[in-house]
Scaffold this motif. Structure first.
Motif, mmCIF file in Angstrom:
data_model
loop_
_atom_site.group_PDB
_atom_site.id
_atom_site.type_symbol
_atom_site.label_atom_id
_atom_site.label_comp_id
_atom_site.label_asym_id
_atom_site.label_seq_id
_atom_site.Cartn_x
_atom_site.Cartn_y
_atom_site.Cartn_z
ATOM 1 N N ILE A 272 4.089 0.026 11.866
ATOM 2 C CA ILE A 272 3.221 0.696 12.809
ATOM 3 C C ILE A 272 1.968 0.752 12.787
ATOM 4 C CG2 ILE A 272 2.894 2.930 13.630
ATOM 5 C CD1 ILE A 272 6.379 2.708 13.197
ATOM 6 N N PRO A 273 0.885 0.048 12.782
ATOM 7 C CA PRO A 273 -0.561 0.975 12.873
ATOM 8 C C PRO A 273 -0.846 1.950 12.698
ATOM 9 C CG PRO A 273 -0.747 -0.276 14.572
ATOM 10 C CD PRO A 273 1.089 -0.498 14.431
ATOM 11 N N PRO A 274 -1.281 2.839 11.610
ATOM 12 C CA PRO A 274 -1.822 3.438 11.525
ATOM 13 C C PRO A 274 -3.214 4.323 12.386
ATOM 14 C CG PRO A 274 -1.532 2.671 9.151
ATOM 15 C CD PRO A 274 -1.665 1.464 10.211
ATOM 16 N N SER A 275 -3.632 2.905 12.948
ATOM 17 C CA SER A 275 -4.381 3.498 14.151
ATOM 18 C C SER A 275 -4.336 4.541 14.965
ATOM 19 C CB SER A 275 -5.744 1.925 14.143
ATOM 20 O OG SER A 275 -4.449 1.421 14.573
ATOM 21 N N LEU A 276 -2.407 4.535 15.447
ATOM 22 C CA LEU A 276 -2.453 4.890 16.212
ATOM 23 C C LEU A 276 -2.406 6.204 15.825
ATOM 24 C CD1 LEU A 276 0.990 3.558 17.604
ATOM 25 C CD2 LEU A 276 -0.981 3.635 17.832
ATOM 26 N N GLN A 298 2.035 7.753 7.659
ATOM 27 C CA GLN A 298 1.794 9.498 6.990
ATOM 28 C C GLN A 298 0.936 10.159 8.006
ATOM 29 O OE1 GLN A 298 2.511 11.402 4.611
ATOM 30 N NE2 GLN A 298 3.346 9.850 2.669
ATOM 31 N N GLU A 299 -0.340 8.879 8.801
ATOM 32 C CA GLU A 299 -1.382 9.604 9.686
ATOM 33 C C GLU A 299 -0.536 10.355 10.989
ATOM 34 O OE1 GLU A 299 -3.174 6.416 6.884
ATOM 35 O OE2 GLU A 299 -1.295 6.896 8.360
ATOM 36 N N LEU A 300 0.323 9.651 11.371
ATOM 37 C CA LEU A 300 1.577 9.698 12.699
ATOM 38 C C LEU A 300 1.354 11.466 12.721
ATOM 39 C CD1 LEU A 300 4.316 7.168 13.313
ATOM 40 C CD2 LEU A 300 1.593 7.850 14.435
ATOM 41 N N PRO A 321 7.911 10.862 5.990
ATOM 42 C CA PRO A 321 7.089 11.659 5.151
ATOM 43 C C PRO A 321 6.972 12.695 5.279
ATOM 44 C CG PRO A 321 6.227 9.540 6.898
ATOM 45 C CD PRO A 321 7.274 10.050 7.329
ATOM 46 N N PRO A 322 6.790 13.576 4.793
ATOM 47 C CA PRO A 322 7.138 15.127 5.141
ATOM 48 C C PRO A 322 5.988 15.894 5.890
ATOM 49 C CG PRO A 322 7.670 14.158 2.476
ATOM 50 C CD PRO A 322 7.019 13.383 3.823
ATOM 51 N N ILE A 323 4.510 15.200 6.167
ATOM 52 C CA ILE A 323 4.033 15.356 6.842
ATOM 53 C C ILE A 323 3.942 15.733 8.263
ATOM 54 C CG2 ILE A 323 2.442 13.567 7.130
ATOM 55 C CD1 ILE A 323 -0.026 14.356 6.883
#
Length: 785
Positions: A272-276, A298-300, A321-323
């Motif tokens: 899954i691309p983090p760029s989303l 994590q970025e999501l 991811p906890p985030i």
């Protein structure tokens, strides 16, 4: 003024599409139906825009017409082969001067030129005429939800001012015309729910004004073209349920207005691309039912507007991811059916106060359920089934407004505290295949909305004296140690469809109230200590499709008038499924089948003390697929009427005292895959032909020597009349434990000595479908197209 009015209409439509959409759990099933709740919501938006257009365009409508437009419309009318609702009855040459009054046509007031054709859901059949390409001022073309066939005409690419194109919900085939890229003002393309093939045209990258691309539920292949990174106005890309390959494009992160990504149900791979996370307007992401790998980025967690995240049924791995607990707008979080996902459930998810649905089933997630989940005060759906959850269930969970609690298939070790049933809105409770122990408290106050209760495969014991609510449709408590009679309060459950108490220690006779459960389709009470006669009223259960009373202590004759069991005569294939999975272990292999499908019909009375003859009326159960009467004390002849059960696939009459010939009529059973008449007193020639030529000697063991013919010894002339060897044999009324066959192993040639067990699953109305017929679950879904 005209252009400003049109822009206002378009703005209204775009605003409608951008509205936050609440997706109720009960309303959304995850079928691929053409118009789900989500689809209807967007249709309402479109229709509101159409109404606005109608208001604006009607100012431009009037008498007169343009001859070229009339000619194009009449050609379109000619290509329509069926107009059942007469929507096109006004489309005639003698009314050409009133073309702007034709049904579905809107015109400009001053020029009398056609600017919109809107004929959705009109029942039209035929093809789309290429002549529509001559309507040079056409801005809206909506022919959705009809029965149009053929290809999309290349000539539609001539419509230079076309802004909205909707041909969804038809039977169109072929590739998407590249010429549509010439319609540079296109903002809306909707071609979903057709049979389109080929790939997405790379030329679509030139559609700089395109806001919504909807191509779902076709057969498109290839990759998502990189050229679409130029579609900087794109707000929604919907290409679910096609055959797309490649990865989720990282260039989607460049589309800053993107709010909807719906790519599920393809064959996408990679990470899954983090760029989303650059798409700060993202509201909805559905990448489920693909082959995505790697970790959840994590970025999501930085997407503050994200409400719906569907990542289930992939190959994602590592920890949650906890985030994600920072995505404060999150409403639905589906991460299940990722068998490599591990770690524990992050307590940070308890920060999602607006979370309505959380699903983390079929993973390697372990540890206990964090008490912080109880802080998700809006949580209605909690599905943690078939993972590695241990410990006890936090009591904070029972203060949530849960309608669904699914914890089956874990290692939870707990008692059934009264808290489990104190959730007043609970509709679905599945605690099966865990380590719950002790008794069930009599004072439990069960929700009056509960329709499914599954306590199977635990270590519960004692009498079950719950006050079952009227709303119950499915009750499964098999593989425990419950004692006593069947619970008397089940008499209130008049809508009960499945009752499964097999493999317990129940005693007594079948209670009469069962006769009043007229909607009952499954009655499974095998492996108990029930006794008495099989009551005659059992034939009043006309919807019954599975009756398993095997391995009990029933005596007397098999009831007559079996023809009343209409569920075994003509199964209602249109009825909804009762989705209870089962695993069949046979011949060294395991097979998973659905417990009850519309066509599965099973009658198992084996391993009791039944006497008398097999009723002739047994042959009237023409829809029966499995019949097992083995291990009783039946006598007399095998009724020739059994040859009328044309759908019969497995027949076991072994270990009885049956005599006479094997009826030649049984050779008519062309679907019969397994037959066993061993340990009887049969004599005469074994029928030949059809399926009988496939049976070996194990089907006929331990009968008198006068039973002859293939695959046994060749018949002598006196074999068919000799009575020698017909001496009485001691009957084995009960065979070894686990010999009961209580399920249908279609196409596998399962021997009747196999070991069979059921694995309770979840109802299809609330489980999401897993690809390749894996565990299926519908979780308050959408159907984006």
């Amino acid at each position: 003024m005209e252009e400003r009015s049109m822009k206002l209409a378009v703005l209204l439509y775009s605003l409608c599409l951008a509205l936050p959409i609440t997706i109720p759990t009960a309303a959304l099933d995850y079928t691929n139906s053409s118009y789900s709740y989500r689809e209807n919501k967007l249709d309402i938006c479109r229709h509101k825009m159409d109404e606005r257009l109608l208001v604006e365009e009607s100012k431009w409508s009037g008498g007169g017409s343009d001859g070229k437009d009339v000619e194009a419309l009449l050609s379109f009318r000619k290509a329509i082969t069926n107009d059942p609702n007469q929507f096109l009855s006004s489309w005639t040459a003698d009314k050409a001067d009133k073309v702007c009054s034709w049904n579905g046509i809107w015109c400009r007031r001053h020029t009398k030129r056609v600017v919109s054709i809107t004929l959705p859901n009109s029942g039209l059949e035929g093809t789309i005429s290429p002549s529509l390409g001559d309507l040079s001022l056409l801005r809206t073309l909506n022919l959705s939800a009809n029965n149009l066939t053929g290809k999309i005409p290349q000539q539609l690419g001539q419509l230079k001012v076309l802004g909205f194109l909707d041909l969804s919900g038809n039977l169109l085939w072929g590739s998407i015309p590249k010429t549509l890229a010439n319609c540079t003002l296109l903002q809306w393309i909707r071609l979903s729910h057709n049979n389109l093939t080929g790939s997405i045209p790379t030329e679509f990258g030139g559609l700089r004004k395109m806001e919504y691309l909807r191509l779902s539920n076709n057969r498109l292949g290839g990759t998502i073209p990189t050229s679409m990174s130029n579609c900087t106005s794109l707000q929604g890309i919907f290409i679910g349920y096609n055959n797309l390959t490649g990865s989720v494009p990282s260039f989607l992160g460049l589309l800053r207005y993107l709010s909807y990504i719906y790519l599920e149900g393809n064959s996408l791979s990679g990470h899954i691309p983090p760029s989303l996370s650059n798409c700060t307007q993202l509201f909805f992401i559905a990448l489920s039912h693909n082959s995505l790998t790697g970790s959840i980025p994590q970025e999501l967690g930085s997407l503050q507007l994200l409400e719906y995240l569907y990542l289930q049924s992939n190959r994602l791995e590592n920890r949650i991811p906890p985030i994600l607990g920072n995505s404060s707008s999150m409403n639905v979080l589906f991460l299940g059916d990722n068998s490599l996902m591990s770690g524990t459930i992050p307590p940070e998810l308890g920060n999602l106060r607006g979370l309505g649905q959380l699903s983390i089933y079929t993973t390697k997630v372990e540890g206990s359920i964090p008490p912080e989940i109880g802080n998700c005060s809006s949580l209605q759906w909690l599905d943690l089934g078939w993972s590695r959850i241990t410990g006890m269930v936090p009591r904070s969970v029972f203060h949530l407004p849960l309608s669904t609690l699914a914890l089956e298939g874990n290692q939870i070790e707990d008692t059934l505290a009264e808290s489990f049933f104190n959730v007043t809105v609970l509709e679905y409770l599945d605690l099966s295949f865990n380590r719950f122990y002790g008794t069930v408290p009599k004072s439990m106050n069960i929700s009056t909305s509960l329709w499914k209760l599954n306590l199977s495969n635990n270590s519960l014991h004692g009498d079950l004296e719950l006050k079952f609510p009227y709303s119950l449709k499915i009750v499964s408590a098999h593989s425990n140690s419950f004692t006593g009679d069947l619970p008397a309060s089940l008499a209130n459950c008049r809508h009960l469809q499945l009752l499964d108490f097999r493999e317990n220690k129940l005693t007594g006779e079948l209670p009469e109230y069962v006769a009043n459960l007229q909607e009952l389709r499954v009655l499974s009470l095998a492996y108990n200590a029930l006794e008495g006669r099989i009551p005659a009223w059992i034939t009043n259960l006309t919807n019954l499709q599975l009756l398993d009373l095997s391995n009990n202590r029933f005596v007397g004759n098999i009831p007559s008038h079996l023809q009343n069991l209409q569920g075994f005569v003509a199964p209602q294939v249109t009825k909804s499924k009762i989705n209870q999975d089962m695993t069949i272990a046979a011949k060294g292999h395991e097979y998973r089948l659905e417990y009850v499908m519309a066509g599965n019909t099973i009658l198992d009375l084996s391993n009791n003390y039944l006497r008398g003859e097999i009723p002739e009326s047994m042959g009237s159960l023409t829809g029966l697929r499995l019949l097992n009467l083995s291990g009783n004390q039946l006598e007399g002849k095998i009724p020739p009427s059994l040859g009328n059960i044309s759908s019969l696939e497995q027949l076991d009459l072994s270990r009885n005292g049956l005599s006479g010939r094997i009826p030649q009529d049984l050779s008519k059973l062309t679907m019969l895959a397994v037959m066993n008449v061993s340990f009887n007193r049969l004599c005469g020639r074994i029928p030949s032909g059809t399926q009988f030529d496939t049976f070996n000697e194990t089907s006929f063991l331990e009968n008198p020597p006068c039973l002859c013919g293939r695959p046994l010894q060749k018949c002598q002339q006196n074999n068919e009349t000799s009575t020698r060897g017909k001496e009485e044999r001691p009957l084995l009324s009960i065979v070894e434990e686990h010999v009961s066959l209580v399920a249908l192993g279609l196409g596998f040639g399962i021997s009747f000595g196999g070991t069979i067990s059921f694995i309770c699953g979840k109802d299809i109305l609330w489980r999401l479908l897993h690809s390749n017929f894996q565990r299926k679950r519908v979780c308050g879904r959408y159907n984006m197209s």
